[in-house]
Design an enzyme around this catalytic site. Sequence first.
Site, short mmCIF file in Angstrom:
data_model
loop_
_atom_site.label_atom_id
_atom_site.label_comp_id
_atom_site.label_asym_id
_atom_site.label_seq_id
_atom_site.Cartn_x
_atom_site.Cartn_y
_atom_site.Cartn_z
N ASP A 7 6.29 26.27 47.47
CA ASP A 7 7.36 26.15 47.88
C ASP A 7 7.60 24.94 47.05
O ASP A 7 6.84 24.12 46.06
CB ASP A 7 6.86 25.47 49.08
CG ASP A 7 8.86 25.61 50.10
OD1 ASP A 7 9.91 25.94 49.27
OD2 ASP A 7 8.65 24.27 50.29
N HIS A 153 11.16 19.38 56.17
CA HIS A 153 11.12 20.64 55.38
C HIS A 153 9.85 20.09 54.14
O HIS A 153 10.07 18.26 53.95
CB HIS A 153 11.98 20.97 54.97
CG HIS A 153 12.74 22.03 55.35
ND1 HIS A 153 12.35 23.59 54.93
CD2 HIS A 153 12.79 22.15 56.17
CE1 HIS A 153 13.12 24.05 55.53
NE2 HIS A 153 13.92 23.42 56.49
#
Length: 234
Positions: A7, A153
Amino acid sequence: MRQIVLDTETTGLNPQEGHRVIEIGCVELLNRRLSGRHFHVYINPEREIDAGAVEVHGITNEFLADKPLFSSIVEDFINFIRDAELIIHNAPFDVGFLNHEFGLLNNGTGIVENYSSVFDTLTFARKKHPGQRNSLDALCKRYGIDNSHRDLHGALLDAEILADVYLLMTGGQASLLDEENPREESAGGASIIVRLSSDRPRLKVIHCDVVEAAEHQKRLDAIEKAGGGCLWKN
């Protein structure tokens, strides 16, 4: 089989507008098991981070001021992902940003696909769960994965969560009931199958009485008359 769950976090949404990668997080799977190895780095993007992006990941320019440039970490990154399958949620976004960073180096580094194959979990989830929400948060709920510690996040945290989602989505099974009733789990967190005992009590069969049978027959006759036939009549 070696897989890398990956990610990124970025300064904005579009690399073609000059936005850059500011965090990369990767965890390694060997034969579908977490190996304990990971790659994690923050990167100085040499530009301002959009306010909207800061609201998502909480990473500021002040925090990144003393972090390395992408050119300083790219060799270690490539060595970590080389010859592995990359597992990415919405892969075009992350791969697009990484390929943009490779291009800015202007040294023949090439593209991500030169070093690794790519598996997009979002594409897979949309095929497996058509018509449903398939964000990472939605998949966590569907597969009973606790992501309550995910207020913002973060690339490494999201990679760890995605690893759990990927393993369950491609090898486990979510609840057959609904998303509010998570699957049963073993002490180690893996899905388990509950088998019924062969000597369990037999289910009770309840038969209709004469009145109920007559009412049922009347309903079938009405269906037959209205539609010209009835599949449920002998």
